[in-house]
Design an enzyme around this catalytic site. Sequence first.
Site, PDB file in Angstrom:
ATOM      1  N   GLY A 198       0.727  -1.091  -0.016  1.00 15.79           N
ATOM      2  CA  GLY A 198       0.064   0.150   0.052  1.00 15.79           C
ATOM      3  C   GLY A 198       0.654   1.117  -0.107  1.00 15.79           C
ATOM      4  CD  GLU A 248       0.530   0.684   5.902  1.00 19.67           C
ATOM      5  OE1 GLU A 248       0.805   0.762   4.756  1.00 19.67           O
ATOM      6  OE2 GLU A 248       0.101  -0.443   6.452  1.00 19.67           O
ATOM      7  CG  ASP A 268      -7.744  -0.660   8.370  1.00 19.57           C
ATOM      8  OD1 ASP A 268      -6.984  -1.158   9.154  1.00 19.57           O
ATOM      9  OD2 ASP A 268      -8.298  -0.930   7.167  1.00 19.57           O
ATOM     10  CE  LYS A 275     -10.993   2.826   5.860  1.00 14.89           C
ATOM     11  NZ  LYS A 275     -11.694   1.398   5.674  1.00 14.89           N
ATOM     12  CG  ASP A 277      -5.728  -3.393  -1.577  1.00 14.65           C
ATOM     13  OD1 ASP A 277      -5.588  -2.675  -0.331  1.00 14.65           O
ATOM     14  OD2 ASP A 277      -5.887  -4.393  -1.893  1.00 14.65           O
ATOM     15  NE  ARG A 308      -2.034  -2.419  -3.573  1.00 13.18           N
ATOM     16  CZ  ARG A 308      -2.209  -2.380  -2.216  1.00 13.18           C
ATOM     17  NH1 ARG A 308      -2.250  -1.360  -1.674  1.00 13.18           N
ATOM     18  NH2 ARG A 308      -2.346  -3.763  -1.709  1.00 13.18           N
TER      19      ARG A 308
END
Length: 182
Positions: free
Chosen positions: A44, A102, A106, A134, A163, A169
């Site tokens: 990611g 990163e 989440d 998030k 993703d 992505r």
Amino acid sequence: MENNFEKILVTNDQINKRIIELAHDINEYYKNTNNILMVPILDGSIVFAGQLIPHLNIDMTLKSTRVSLYNNNTSIDRSKINDVKIDFDLNLIRNKDILIIEDLIDTGNTLNILKNFFIKNGAKSVKICILFKKEINPRDVEVDIDWFGFLVPNQWIAGFGVDSKAKYRNFKHLGIVKKEFQ
């Protein structure tokens, strides 16, 4: 590809502007440090790290890693993780100031595991830079985030490295994925 999204949450221009601001803050924080190991988490953070790194004026080494969470080869209940695989050379960790990069936080599980792994294996310090955070309260695991780009809703999002079932992505914005494409 844009037709697969309900809404654009953060545009590419907004992302790029914020990345420059994050780089400035990171440069300022580490200006007197010369033993930095930057660790982007695959897959990611590739897009985010690729945009951030050229703006960093710090003495650093770069080594990406992958974190795999297993639970008896079934779907993952992240609260009951049995095995964690971190692909990393332990010799690189000792006495380093580590900066984890990163794309998204989440639940907090992966970042918590990785941060503890580095501390346990002799890192001098561990800081975390996230592009998208998030809005989840409470998270499974609360993790201190030192720098983050954007607070985003707890919805099915993708783009700019994030993703949706291994897709999107490469979408240059961050958006909410339409239900039929989730």
